[in-house]
Write an enzyme that holds these catalytic residues in place. Sequence first.
Site, PDB file in Angstrom:
ATOM      1  N   TYR A  24       0.914  -1.253  -0.130  1.00 45.05           N
ATOM      2  CA  TYR A  24       0.045   0.028  -0.001  1.00 45.05           C
ATOM      3  C   TYR A  24       0.892   1.222   0.067  1.00 45.05           C
ATOM      4  O   TYR A  24       0.310   2.375  -0.005  1.00 45.05           O
ATOM      5  CB  TYR A  24      -0.790  -0.117   1.234  1.00 45.05           C
ATOM      6  CG  TYR A  24      -2.014  -1.072   1.170  1.00 45.05           C
ATOM      7  CD1 TYR A  24      -2.904  -1.235   0.162  1.00 45.05           C
ATOM      8  CD2 TYR A  24      -1.908  -2.185   2.226  1.00 45.05           C
ATOM      9  CE1 TYR A  24      -3.742  -2.465   0.179  1.00 45.05           C
ATOM     10  CE2 TYR A  24      -2.704  -3.329   2.075  1.00 45.05           C
ATOM     11  CZ  TYR A  24      -3.613  -3.338   0.907  1.00 45.05           C
ATOM     12  OH  TYR A  24      -4.428  -4.492   1.145  1.00 45.05           O
ATOM     13  N   HIS A 101      -7.947   2.398  -5.834  1.00 42.40           N
ATOM     14  CA  HIS A 101      -7.330   1.392  -4.995  1.00 42.40           C
ATOM     15  C   HIS A 101      -5.885   1.711  -5.334  1.00 42.40           C
ATOM     16  O   HIS A 101      -5.221   1.789  -6.270  1.00 42.40           O
ATOM     17  CB  HIS A 101      -7.758  -0.222  -5.615  1.00 42.40           C
ATOM     18  CG  HIS A 101      -9.098  -0.556  -5.528  1.00 42.40           C
ATOM     19  ND1 HIS A 101      -9.602  -0.751  -4.205  1.00 42.40           N
ATOM     20  CD2 HIS A 101     -10.132  -0.516  -6.384  1.00 42.40           C
ATOM     21  CE1 HIS A 101     -10.836  -1.258  -4.364  1.00 42.40           C
ATOM     22  NE2 HIS A 101     -11.392  -1.288  -5.494  1.00 42.40           N
TER      23      HIS A 101
END
Length: 157
Positions: A24, A101
Amino acid sequence: MTKTVFVLNGPNLNLLGKREPGIYGVATLDDIEASCKREAGQLELQIDFRQSNHEGDLVSWIQEAGEKNAYVLINPAAYSHTSVAIHDAIRSARVTVVEVHLSNIHAREAFRHHSHVSAVAKGVICGFGAEGYLLGLRALAAIAKEEENNGQSIKGA
């Protein structure tokens, strides 16, 4: 006329910068919010940045965006793969949505490949890390400009 964008963030995104940075990235949610505010200012957009670990909050905020004729830039996180409620809220609110995302959900575990949100989103951006949020804002700014030029609202997918 300045268009408002609700930037909605789902579960565990409050842990960005600490949670699996190899997947991430190292940017925190506060970092992403600051970048979005800067970008929104340049694009003449107003943003309302929110995060919740609770599905019902996201549903309520989508409904609120619809009532305010705002756009939605959403990272539903894990709810992408499980939430019919978020899908239905977007469809019911008739709100223009860009799904974002941080990671490429199609290059990860098989259970992450399907998103219930994608079917009702105008577009999907994934795999570009925090930059994906800025790409989403640019896309929504282009939609706003097109709507203004055409004198109409472009809703949904």
